[in-house]
Design a protein around this motif. Structure first.
Motif, PDB file in Angstrom:
ATOM      1  N   ILE A 139       0.822  -1.221   0.000  1.00 51.18           N
ATOM      2  CA  ILE A 139       0.000   0.000   0.000  1.00 51.18           C
ATOM      3  C   ILE A 139       0.851   1.264   0.000  1.00 51.18           C
ATOM      4  CG2 ILE A 139      -1.986  -1.110   1.089  1.00 51.18           C
ATOM      5  CD1 ILE A 139      -1.098   0.154   3.747  1.00 51.18           C
ATOM      6  N   ASN A 140       1.895   1.240  -0.816  1.00 50.52           N
ATOM      7  CA  ASN A 140       2.836   2.369  -0.837  1.00 50.52           C
ATOM      8  C   ASN A 140       2.411   3.501  -1.755  1.00 50.52           C
ATOM      9  OD1 ASN A 140       3.184   0.972  -3.183  1.00 50.52           O
ATOM     10  ND2 ASN A 140       5.421   0.844  -3.062  1.00 50.52           N
ATOM     11  N   THR A 141       1.291   3.359  -2.454  1.00 52.66           N
ATOM     12  CA  THR A 141       0.737   4.453  -3.247  1.00 52.66           C
ATOM     13  C   THR A 141      -0.705   4.686  -2.794  1.00 52.66           C
ATOM     14  OG1 THR A 141      -0.223   3.096  -5.030  1.00 52.66           O
ATOM     15  CG2 THR A 141       2.113   3.688  -5.225  1.00 52.66           C
ATOM     16  N   PRO A 142      -1.226   5.898  -2.981  1.00 49.76           N
ATOM     17  CA  PRO A 142      -2.593   6.171  -2.527  1.00 49.76           C
ATOM     18  C   PRO A 142      -3.641   5.306  -3.221  1.00 49.76           C
ATOM     19  CG  PRO A 142      -1.701   8.038  -3.756  1.00 49.76           C
ATOM     20  CD  PRO A 142      -0.563   7.121  -3.482  1.00 49.76           C
ATOM     21  N   ILE A 194      -3.997  11.407  -3.735  1.00 49.62           N
ATOM     22  CA  ILE A 194      -4.580  10.824  -4.949  1.00 49.62           C
ATOM     23  C   ILE A 194      -4.515  11.829  -6.101  1.00 49.62           C
ATOM     24  CG2 ILE A 194      -6.721   9.972  -5.989  1.00 49.62           C
ATOM     25  CD1 ILE A 194      -7.482   8.933  -3.162  1.00 49.62           C
ATOM     26  N   ALA A 195      -4.824  13.087  -5.799  1.00 51.07           N
ATOM     27  CA  ALA A 195      -4.810  14.124  -6.828  1.00 51.07           C
ATOM     28  C   ALA A 195      -3.409  14.308  -7.419  1.00 51.07           C
ATOM     29  CB  ALA A 195      -5.308  15.440  -6.236  1.00 51.07           C
ATOM     30  N   LYS A 196      -2.383  14.190  -6.596  1.00 50.52           N
ATOM     31  CA  LYS A 196      -1.004  14.344  -7.066  1.00 50.52           C
ATOM     32  C   LYS A 196      -0.548  13.134  -7.882  1.00 50.52           C
ATOM     33  CE  LYS A 196       0.537  17.250  -3.188  1.00 50.52           C
ATOM     34  NZ  LYS A 196       1.430  17.315  -1.993  1.00 50.52           N
ATOM     35  N   ASP A 197      -1.123  11.968  -7.580  1.00 50.52           N
ATOM     36  CA  ASP A 197      -0.627  10.710  -8.142  1.00 50.52           C
ATOM     37  C   ASP A 197      -1.405  10.250  -9.372  1.00 50.52           C
ATOM     38  OD1 ASP A 197       1.462   8.778  -7.585  1.00 50.52           O
ATOM     39  OD2 ASP A 197      -0.146   7.309  -7.266  1.00 50.52           O
TER      40      ASP A 197
END
Length: 252
Positions: A139-142, A194-197
Protein backbone atom coordinates in the motif's frame (compact mmCIF):
# COMPACT_ATOMS: atom_id res chain seq x y z
CA UNK A 1 -13.30 -18.81 24.47
CA UNK A 2 -12.63 -15.75 22.32
CA UNK A 3 -11.95 -16.20 18.58
CA UNK A 4 -9.74 -14.04 16.38
CA UNK A 5 -9.89 -14.52 12.59
CA UNK A 6 -6.74 -13.31 10.83
CA UNK A 7 -7.37 -12.29 7.21
CA UNK A 8 -5.61 -10.34 4.49
CA UNK A 9 -4.11 -10.57 1.03
CA UNK A 10 -1.66 -13.34 0.11
CA UNK A 11 1.77 -12.60 1.54
CA UNK A 12 0.57 -9.98 4.00
CA UNK A 13 1.82 -12.01 6.98
CA UNK A 14 -1.27 -13.84 8.28
CA UNK A 15 0.49 -17.00 9.42
CA UNK A 16 3.38 -15.13 11.00
CA UNK A 17 0.99 -12.80 12.83
CA UNK A 18 -1.01 -15.81 14.03
CA UNK A 19 2.21 -17.28 15.42
CA UNK A 20 3.25 -14.02 17.08
CA UNK A 21 -0.20 -13.51 18.61
CA UNK A 22 -0.01 -17.00 20.04
CA UNK A 23 3.40 -16.22 21.52
CA UNK A 24 2.17 -12.90 22.92
CA UNK A 25 -0.87 -14.36 24.67
CA UNK A 26 1.12 -17.30 26.01
CA UNK A 27 3.86 -15.02 27.34
CA UNK A 28 1.24 -12.94 29.13
CA UNK A 29 -0.44 -15.82 30.92
CA UNK A 30 -3.34 -16.66 28.59
CA UNK A 31 -4.00 -20.03 26.98
CA UNK A 32 -4.03 -19.55 23.20
CA UNK A 33 -4.43 -22.04 20.37
CA UNK A 34 -4.15 -21.77 16.59
CA UNK A 35 -6.57 -23.20 14.02
CA UNK A 36 -5.18 -23.45 10.48
CA UNK A 37 -7.93 -23.09 7.86
CA UNK A 38 -5.68 -23.33 4.78
CA UNK A 39 -5.86 -26.86 3.29
CA UNK A 40 -3.17 -26.11 0.69
CA UNK A 41 -0.39 -24.74 2.89
CA UNK A 42 2.75 -26.87 2.97
CA UNK A 43 4.79 -25.33 5.77
CA UNK A 44 3.67 -23.24 8.74
CA UNK A 45 5.68 -21.09 11.13
CA UNK A 46 3.70 -22.43 14.11
CA UNK A 47 2.53 -25.76 15.45
CA UNK A 48 -1.17 -26.20 14.76
CA UNK A 49 -3.46 -27.09 17.63
CA UNK A 50 -6.26 -27.76 15.13
CA UNK A 51 -5.45 -28.25 11.44
CA UNK A 52 -7.98 -28.60 8.59
CA UNK A 53 -5.40 -30.66 6.70
CA UNK A 54 -6.32 -33.44 9.11
CA UNK A 55 -9.84 -33.44 7.66
CA UNK A 56 -9.32 -32.46 3.99
CA UNK A 57 -6.52 -33.68 1.72
CA UNK A 58 -5.96 -31.09 -0.99
CA UNK A 59 -3.66 -33.29 -3.11
CA UNK A 60 -6.07 -36.25 -3.00
CA UNK A 61 -8.89 -33.96 -4.15
CA UNK A 62 -6.85 -32.93 -7.20
CA UNK A 63 -6.16 -36.56 -8.08
CA UNK A 64 -9.60 -37.98 -7.32
CA UNK A 65 -11.60 -35.33 -9.17
CA UNK A 66 -9.01 -34.48 -11.86
CA UNK A 67 -8.89 -30.85 -10.79
CA UNK A 68 -6.24 -28.20 -11.17
CA UNK A 69 -4.76 -26.41 -8.13
CA UNK A 70 -7.39 -23.65 -8.09
CA UNK A 71 -10.36 -25.96 -8.54
CA UNK A 72 -9.05 -28.28 -5.83
CA UNK A 73 -8.63 -25.36 -3.44
CA UNK A 74 -12.22 -24.26 -4.04
CA UNK A 75 -13.53 -27.76 -3.41
CA UNK A 76 -11.29 -28.27 -0.36
CA UNK A 77 -12.47 -25.05 1.26
CA UNK A 78 -16.10 -25.99 0.66
CA UNK A 79 -15.49 -29.45 2.16
CA UNK A 80 -14.04 -27.86 5.29
CA UNK A 81 -17.45 -26.40 6.08
CA UNK A 82 -18.92 -29.90 6.09
CA UNK A 83 -16.39 -30.82 8.80
CA UNK A 84 -17.41 -28.02 11.15
CA UNK A 85 -18.72 -30.42 13.84
CA UNK A 86 -15.41 -32.32 13.90
CA UNK A 87 -13.45 -29.08 13.97
CA UNK A 88 -15.62 -27.76 16.80
CA UNK A 89 -15.12 -30.97 18.79
CA UNK A 90 -11.34 -30.65 18.48
CA UNK A 91 -11.50 -26.98 19.48
CA UNK A 92 -13.57 -27.93 22.52
CA UNK A 93 -10.98 -30.55 23.51
CA UNK A 94 -8.23 -27.92 23.44
CA UNK A 95 -10.55 -25.34 25.07
CA UNK A 96 -8.30 -22.26 24.80
CA UNK A 97 -8.94 -18.80 26.17
CA UNK A 98 -8.12 -17.41 22.72
CA UNK A 99 -8.54 -19.27 19.43
CA UNK A 100 -6.49 -17.67 16.64
CA UNK A 101 -7.82 -18.66 13.21
CA UNK A 102 -5.30 -18.43 10.36
CA UNK A 103 -7.41 -18.09 7.20
CA UNK A 104 -6.36 -19.28 3.69
CA UNK A 105 -3.74 -17.37 1.75
CA UNK A 106 -6.23 -16.83 -1.10
CA UNK A 107 -8.64 -14.60 0.75
CA UNK A 108 -11.44 -14.95 -1.80
CA UNK A 109 -11.72 -18.67 -1.02
CA UNK A 110 -12.60 -17.88 2.58
CA UNK A 111 -14.38 -14.56 2.48
CA UNK A 112 -16.43 -14.73 -0.69
CA UNK A 113 -17.68 -18.31 -0.70
CA UNK A 114 -20.60 -19.27 1.50
CA UNK A 115 -18.47 -21.90 3.23
CA UNK A 116 -16.26 -19.22 4.82
CA UNK A 117 -19.18 -17.28 6.26
CA UNK A 118 -20.67 -20.60 7.42
CA UNK A 119 -17.50 -21.40 9.39
CA UNK A 120 -17.44 -17.93 10.96
CA UNK A 121 -21.09 -18.21 12.04
CA UNK A 122 -20.99 -21.81 13.24
CA UNK A 123 -17.71 -21.91 15.14
CA UNK A 124 -18.99 -21.57 18.69
CA UNK A 125 -17.29 -18.82 20.69
CA UNK A 126 -18.12 -16.32 23.42
CA UNK A 127 -16.85 -13.41 21.33
CA UNK A 128 -15.43 -13.13 17.81
CA UNK A 129 -13.43 -10.52 15.94
CA UNK A 130 -11.39 -10.19 12.77
CA UNK A 131 -8.00 -8.69 12.03
CA UNK A 132 -7.45 -7.49 8.46
CA UNK A 133 -3.84 -7.07 7.39
CA UNK A 134 -2.80 -4.14 5.19
CA UNK A 135 0.51 -5.21 3.64
CA UNK A 136 2.80 -2.25 4.27
CA UNK A 137 4.88 -2.99 1.17
CA UNK A 138 1.76 -3.22 -1.03
CA UNK A 139 0.00 0.00 0.00
CA UNK A 140 2.84 2.37 -0.84
CA UNK A 141 0.74 4.45 -3.25
CA UNK A 142 -2.59 6.17 -2.53
CA UNK A 143 -4.41 4.16 -5.23
CA UNK A 144 -3.10 0.88 -3.81
CA UNK A 145 -4.10 2.03 -0.34
CA UNK A 146 -7.67 2.77 -1.42
CA UNK A 147 -7.87 -0.54 -3.28
CA UNK A 148 -6.90 -2.52 -0.17
CA UNK A 149 -9.16 -0.36 2.01
CA UNK A 150 -12.05 -1.27 -0.29
CA UNK A 151 -11.12 -4.95 0.01
CA UNK A 152 -10.92 -4.67 3.81
CA UNK A 153 -14.37 -3.11 3.94
CA UNK A 154 -15.74 -5.80 1.65
CA UNK A 155 -14.28 -8.54 3.88
CA UNK A 156 -15.80 -6.89 6.96
CA UNK A 157 -19.16 -6.88 5.20
CA UNK A 158 -18.84 -10.54 4.23
CA UNK A 159 -17.69 -11.82 7.63
CA UNK A 160 -19.97 -9.51 9.62
CA UNK A 161 -17.45 -9.22 12.44
CA UNK A 162 -15.96 -6.26 14.31
CA UNK A 163 -12.67 -5.69 12.50
CA UNK A 164 -9.29 -4.27 13.47
CA UNK A 165 -7.19 -2.97 10.56
CA UNK A 166 -3.49 -3.62 10.98
CA UNK A 167 -0.52 -2.33 8.99
CA UNK A 168 2.05 -5.11 8.69
CA UNK A 169 5.77 -4.99 7.80
CA UNK A 170 6.16 -1.65 9.55
CA UNK A 171 9.88 -2.36 9.84
CA UNK A 172 10.28 -2.52 6.05
CA UNK A 173 8.70 0.74 4.88
CA UNK A 174 10.81 3.36 6.67
CA UNK A 175 9.48 6.91 6.75
CA UNK A 176 6.61 5.93 4.42
CA UNK A 177 4.78 4.66 7.48
CA UNK A 178 4.01 8.21 8.62
CA UNK A 179 2.34 9.04 5.32
CA UNK A 180 0.34 5.80 5.26
CA UNK A 181 -0.92 6.34 8.81
CA UNK A 182 -2.01 9.86 7.82
CA UNK A 183 -3.93 8.39 4.87
CA UNK A 184 -5.75 6.04 7.24
CA UNK A 185 -7.05 8.80 9.53
CA UNK A 186 -7.22 11.96 7.44
CA UNK A 187 -9.22 11.51 4.26
CA UNK A 188 -8.38 15.02 3.03
CA UNK A 189 -4.69 14.14 3.13
CA UNK A 190 -5.42 10.97 1.19
CA UNK A 191 -7.52 12.84 -1.39
CA UNK A 192 -4.65 15.30 -1.92
CA UNK A 193 -2.23 12.39 -2.40
CA UNK A 194 -4.58 10.82 -4.95
CA UNK A 195 -4.81 14.12 -6.83
CA UNK A 196 -1.00 14.34 -7.07
CA UNK A 197 -0.63 10.71 -8.14
CA UNK A 198 -3.48 10.29 -10.65
CA UNK A 199 -5.70 12.11 -13.10
CA UNK A 200 -8.71 11.56 -15.31
CA UNK A 201 -10.88 8.48 -14.82
CA UNK A 202 -8.53 6.95 -12.25
CA UNK A 203 -8.80 10.04 -10.05
CA UNK A 204 -12.59 10.15 -10.31
CA UNK A 205 -13.00 6.44 -9.58
CA UNK A 206 -10.53 6.43 -6.68
CA UNK A 207 -11.98 9.49 -4.96
CA UNK A 208 -15.54 8.23 -5.39
CA UNK A 209 -14.56 4.92 -3.77
CA UNK A 210 -12.83 6.81 -0.98
CA UNK A 211 -15.89 8.95 -0.27
CA UNK A 212 -18.04 5.83 -0.16
CA UNK A 213 -15.65 4.27 2.32
CA UNK A 214 -15.83 7.43 4.41
CA UNK A 215 -19.61 7.16 4.59
CA UNK A 216 -19.12 3.62 5.87
CA UNK A 217 -16.90 4.85 8.69
CA UNK A 218 -13.63 3.49 7.33
CA UNK A 219 -11.27 6.17 8.70
CA UNK A 220 -10.55 4.41 11.96
CA UNK A 221 -6.78 4.31 11.45
CA UNK A 222 -4.33 1.43 11.21
CA UNK A 223 -2.32 -0.23 13.96
CA UNK A 224 1.26 -0.57 12.69
CA UNK A 225 3.05 -3.74 13.73
CA UNK A 226 6.20 -5.65 12.90
CA UNK A 227 6.14 -9.44 13.12
CA UNK A 228 9.95 -9.32 13.16
CA UNK A 229 10.60 -6.80 15.94
CA UNK A 230 7.33 -7.20 17.85
CA UNK A 231 6.63 -3.47 17.72
CA UNK A 232 2.94 -2.61 17.96
CA UNK A 233 1.71 -5.82 19.57
CA UNK A 234 0.80 -4.08 22.81
CA UNK A 235 -1.45 -1.72 20.85
CA UNK A 236 -2.94 -4.60 18.87
CA UNK A 237 -3.69 -6.58 22.02
CA UNK A 238 -5.30 -3.50 23.55
CA UNK A 239 -7.59 -3.15 20.52
CA UNK A 240 -8.46 -6.84 20.70
CA UNK A 241 -9.23 -6.54 24.42
CA UNK A 242 -11.59 -3.64 23.84
CA UNK A 243 -13.65 -5.91 21.58
CA UNK A 244 -13.22 -9.31 23.22
CA UNK A 245 -12.80 -8.51 26.92
CA UNK A 246 -14.58 -5.18 27.33
CA UNK A 247 -11.22 -3.48 27.65
CA UNK A 248 -9.67 -5.83 30.20
CA UNK A 249 -6.07 -6.62 29.32
CA UNK A 250 -4.48 -10.06 29.46
CA UNK A 251 -2.28 -10.71 32.45
CA UNK A 252 1.22 -9.27 32.48
Amino acid sequence: MKTIFVSGTAGSGKSLLSSKLHEYYTKNGAFAAVLNLDPGVENLVYTCDIDVRDYVDYVSIMQQYDLGPNGAMVMANDLIASKIDEIQNDVNKVNPDYLIVDTPGQIELFAYRSSGRFIVENLTSEEKTSIFLFDGVLINTPVNFVSIALLATSIRLRLNLPTINVLTKADLIGDKIKEILQWSTNLKTLENAIAKDTDGDTYILTTNILRGLNLGGFAQGLIPISNVTGDGFVNLEGALSRILNLGEEVED
